[in-house]
Design a protein around this motif. Structure first.
Motif, PDB file in Angstrom:
ATOM      1  N   ASP A 174     -32.052 102.814 -30.893  1.00 56.14           N
ATOM      2  CA  ASP A 174     -30.872 103.370 -30.822  1.00 56.14           C
ATOM      3  C   ASP A 174     -30.807 104.680 -31.579  1.00 56.14           C
ATOM      4  OD1 ASP A 174     -30.026 101.194 -29.438  1.00 56.14           O
ATOM      5  OD2 ASP A 174     -29.376 100.101 -31.422  1.00 56.14           O
ATOM      6  N   GLY A 175     -31.874 105.371 -31.531  1.00 54.59           N
ATOM      7  CA  GLY A 175     -31.922 106.684 -32.055  1.00 54.59           C
ATOM      8  C   GLY A 175     -32.114 106.895 -33.587  1.00 54.59           C
ATOM      9  N   ARG A 176     -32.488 105.573 -34.119  1.00 52.30           N
ATOM     10  CA  ARG A 176     -32.767 105.719 -35.593  1.00 52.30           C
ATOM     11  C   ARG A 176     -34.165 105.247 -35.685  1.00 52.30           C
ATOM     12  NH1 ARG A 176     -28.141 102.160 -38.274  1.00 52.30           N
ATOM     13  NH2 ARG A 176     -29.032 100.558 -36.851  1.00 52.30           N
ATOM     14  N   MET A 177     -34.975 105.702 -36.698  1.00 47.91           N
ATOM     15  CA  MET A 177     -36.243 105.272 -37.133  1.00 47.91           C
ATOM     16  C   MET A 177     -36.327 104.099 -38.124  1.00 47.91           C
ATOM     17  SD  MET A 177     -39.786 107.653 -38.450  1.00 47.91           S
ATOM     18  CE  MET A 177     -38.517 108.349 -39.655  1.00 47.91           C
ATOM     19  N   LEU A 178     -37.052 103.023 -37.806  1.00 47.72           N
ATOM     20  CA  LEU A 178     -37.041 102.032 -38.849  1.00 47.72           C
ATOM     21  C   LEU A 178     -38.240 101.326 -38.765  1.00 47.72           C
ATOM     22  CD1 LEU A 178     -36.808  99.028 -36.849  1.00 47.72           C
ATOM     23  CD2 LEU A 178     -34.338 100.270 -36.335  1.00 47.72           C
ATOM     24  N   ILE A 179     -38.317 100.423 -39.966  1.00 47.01           N
ATOM     25  CA  ILE A 179     -39.509  99.822 -40.071  1.00 47.01           C
ATOM     26  C   ILE A 179     -39.120  98.092 -39.680  1.00 47.01           C
ATOM     27  CG2 ILE A 179     -41.220  98.589 -41.748  1.00 47.01           C
ATOM     28  CD1 ILE A 179     -41.025 101.560 -43.112  1.00 47.01           C
ATOM     29  N   ALA A 180     -39.766  97.580 -38.969  1.00 49.07           N
ATOM     30  CA  ALA A 180     -39.421  96.270 -38.670  1.00 49.07           C
ATOM     31  C   ALA A 180     -40.468  95.134 -39.151  1.00 49.07           C
ATOM     32  CB  ALA A 180     -39.140  95.925 -37.211  1.00 49.07           C
ATOM     33  N   MET A 181     -39.847  94.176 -40.021  1.00 51.45           N
ATOM     34  CA  MET A 181     -40.912  93.310 -40.328  1.00 51.45           C
ATOM     35  C   MET A 181     -40.265  91.804 -40.011  1.00 51.45           C
ATOM     36  SD  MET A 181     -41.626  94.659 -44.338  1.00 51.45           S
ATOM     37  CE  MET A 181     -42.963  93.566 -44.543  1.00 51.45           C
ATOM     38  N   PRO A 182     -41.379  91.034 -39.386  1.00 54.39           N
ATOM     39  CA  PRO A 182     -40.793  89.637 -38.875  1.00 54.39           C
ATOM     40  C   PRO A 182     -40.132  88.846 -40.003  1.00 54.39           C
ATOM     41  CG  PRO A 182     -42.693  90.196 -37.858  1.00 54.39           C
ATOM     42  CD  PRO A 182     -42.338  91.249 -38.957  1.00 54.39           C
ATOM     43  N   ASN A 183     -39.156  88.071 -39.992  1.00 52.34           N
ATOM     44  CA  ASN A 183     -38.729  87.225 -40.830  1.00 52.34           C
ATOM     45  C   ASN A 183     -39.720  86.144 -41.325  1.00 52.34           C
ATOM     46  OD1 ASN A 183     -36.357  88.198 -41.840  1.00 52.34           O
ATOM     47  ND2 ASN A 183     -34.946  86.789 -40.343  1.00 52.34           N
ATOM     48  N   ASP A 184     -40.629  85.586 -40.249  1.00 51.02           N
ATOM     49  CA  ASP A 184     -41.362  84.549 -40.475  1.00 51.02           C
ATOM     50  C   ASP A 184     -42.659  84.886 -41.439  1.00 51.02           C
ATOM     51  OD1 ASP A 184     -39.875  83.223 -38.907  1.00 51.02           O
ATOM     52  OD2 ASP A 184     -41.137  83.683 -37.180  1.00 51.02           O
ATOM     53  N   ILE A 185     -42.883  86.229 -41.670  1.00 51.62           N
ATOM     54  CA  ILE A 185     -43.863  86.681 -42.530  1.00 51.62           C
ATOM     55  C   ILE A 185     -43.293  86.787 -44.087  1.00 51.62           C
ATOM     56  CG2 ILE A 185     -45.232  88.779 -43.427  1.00 51.62           C
ATOM     57  CD1 ILE A 185     -45.700  89.256 -40.296  1.00 51.62           C
ATOM     58  N   VAL A 290     -34.011 100.770 -42.126  1.00 54.25           N
ATOM     59  CA  VAL A 290     -33.582 101.727 -41.426  1.00 54.25           C
ATOM     60  C   VAL A 290     -33.507 103.084 -42.123  1.00 54.25           C
ATOM     61  CG1 VAL A 290     -31.851 102.938 -39.686  1.00 54.25           C
ATOM     62  CG2 VAL A 290     -32.319 100.253 -39.939  1.00 54.25           C
ATOM     63  N   LEU A 291     -34.167 104.200 -41.753  1.00 55.14           N
ATOM     64  CA  LEU A 291     -34.244 105.463 -42.285  1.00 55.14           C
ATOM     65  C   LEU A 291     -32.733 106.187 -41.821  1.00 55.14           C
ATOM     66  CD1 LEU A 291     -37.296 104.710 -42.434  1.00 55.14           C
ATOM     67  CD2 LEU A 291     -37.596 107.110 -42.463  1.00 55.14           C
ATOM     68  N   GLU A 292     -31.799 106.353 -42.641  1.00 55.03           N
ATOM     69  CA  GLU A 292     -30.560 106.588 -42.249  1.00 55.03           C
ATOM     70  C   GLU A 292     -30.502 108.217 -41.749  1.00 55.03           C
ATOM     71  OE1 GLU A 292     -28.160 105.154 -41.406  1.00 55.03           O
ATOM     72  OE2 GLU A 292     -27.949 103.334 -42.723  1.00 55.03           O
ATOM     73  N   PRO A 293     -29.969 108.629 -40.846  1.00 51.45           N
ATOM     74  CA  PRO A 293     -30.331 110.089 -40.539  1.00 51.45           C
ATOM     75  C   PRO A 293     -29.649 110.911 -41.765  1.00 51.45           C
ATOM     76  CG  PRO A 293     -29.217 109.086 -38.795  1.00 51.45           C
ATOM     77  CD  PRO A 293     -29.299 108.082 -40.048  1.00 51.45           C
ATOM     78  N   ASN A 294     -30.363 111.924 -42.049  1.00 47.02           N
ATOM     79  CA  ASN A 294     -29.984 113.185 -42.919  1.00 47.02           C
ATOM     80  C   ASN A 294     -28.643 113.701 -42.456  1.00 47.02           C
ATOM     81  OD1 ASN A 294     -29.674 115.019 -44.886  1.00 47.02           O
ATOM     82  ND2 ASN A 294     -31.929 115.136 -45.181  1.00 47.02           N
ATOM     83  N   LEU A 295     -27.743 113.672 -43.129  1.00 51.64           N
ATOM     84  CA  LEU A 295     -26.361 114.379 -42.688  1.00 51.64           C
ATOM     85  C   LEU A 295     -26.627 116.013 -42.704  1.00 51.64           C
ATOM     86  CD1 LEU A 295     -23.744 112.548 -44.948  1.00 51.64           C
ATOM     87  CD2 LEU A 295     -24.241 112.248 -42.764  1.00 51.64           C
TER      88      LEU A 295
END
Length: 308
Positions: A174-185, A290-295
């Protein structure tokens, strides 16, 4: 002089009469004759002088008349020349009037063309300014995209071992860079305390994110669509939010500034996969940082308005 001559003649006539009668002497008569001749001589001289004066005056008048006739001829020539010049000037004026009318028409047409060109120039200037604004906005967007790509590559490189181990993913969604980590970990089912084996990986993530300047982060908790109903967690919202807060606190204790972090819980309402089967549900149970966009990288409201 005429009166004296007349009187002398009368006197001479009387003397002659008296002489004939023997009453006047010859000497008296001769004296009167001499007087008469003197008077006649004076009269003749006076008449000659008068005639000479009159002839001089006539000569003057004739010379003056000749001069005036010459002047009249000159004036007649000048009048004829002036009349010809006047006629030429009238013709020139008529020609000039016609030329002025033609030039006026041309100027009006030219003025219309100039107005049209001025309007076109204004439109072109506005279009140029708009193009410059669009180009500048595109430049800013490209710079922001380049910076985002550089950050993305840097995160991937620095978290490569964890990515390869399946502990997390670095993705653009959705246009945003993010780090996703599984809850099971990170968590046991229905729990919010971090697993011991997950803490080392999350601490490394905190270490990497703490080096990124001028960026805010949103820790977002997500669940699958299996409902939960407990006294502590009436719904998946509460569970996802509590897990997001737990991760946020852990990141702060491992070097990240609390003022750049926020926590949110989305429950089951932002899935990355349809909740069909255990494998897809497991992908929906996750923590995203989520790395929020820099304004400063976003286009200004003026720039957005200029592009519409």
């Amino acid at each position: 002089m005429k009166t004296s001559l007349t009187s002398a003649l009368r006197s001479l006539a009387l003397l002659a009469a008296f002489a004939a009668s023997g009453c006047v002497t010859t000497g008296t008569y001769n004296a009167k004759v001499a007087e008469l001749e003197g008077i006649d001589q004076q009269h003749s001289q006076a008449a000659a002088a008068r005639e000479k004066t009159l002839q001089g005056r006539i000569a003057e008048l004739e010379a003056d008349l000749a001069a005036k006739e010459q002047r009249l001829r000159e004036l007649s020539g000048q009048l004829a020349a002036a009349s010809a010049e006047r006629d030429q000037l009238r013709k020139n004026l008529d020609d000039s009037t016609a030329l002025v009318g033609e030039l006026k028409k041309r100027l009006e047409k030219l003025g219309q063309n100039v107005d049209a060109l001025t309007n076109q120039k204004s439109q072109l200037a506005a279009a140029l300014d708009d193009s410059k604004a669009r180009l500048e906005e595109l430049r800013k967007q490209k710079a922001a995209a380049d910076a985002l790509a550089a950050t993305f590559r840097s995160l991937v490189d620095r978290l490569r071992s964890m990515i390869d181990a399946g502990q997390l993913k670095v993705v653009i969604r959705d246009g945003r860079m993010l780090i996703a980590m599984p809850n099971d970990i990170l968590f046991d089912s229905g729990r919010t305390d971090l697993k011991k084996e997950a803490q080392a990986a999350l601490a490394k993530v905190a270490q990497v994110l703490a080096t990124i300047d001028n960026r805010r982060f949103l820790v977002a908790g997500h669940t699958d669509d299996v409902p939960i109903h407990t006294a502590q967690f009436p719904s998946n919202w509460e569970l996802s939010t509590a897990r997001a807060v737990e991760v946020t606190r852990f990141l702060v204790t491992h070097g990240m500034k609390p003022q750049v972090l926020a926590a949110a819980g989305y429950g089951e309402f932002d899935p990355v996969m349809p909740n069909e089967g255990a494998e897809k549900r497991a992908l929906n149970r996750r923590i995203e940082i989520v790395l929020e966009p820099n304004l400063a990288e976003l286009p200004s409201m003026d720039a957005l308005a200029a592009t519409h």
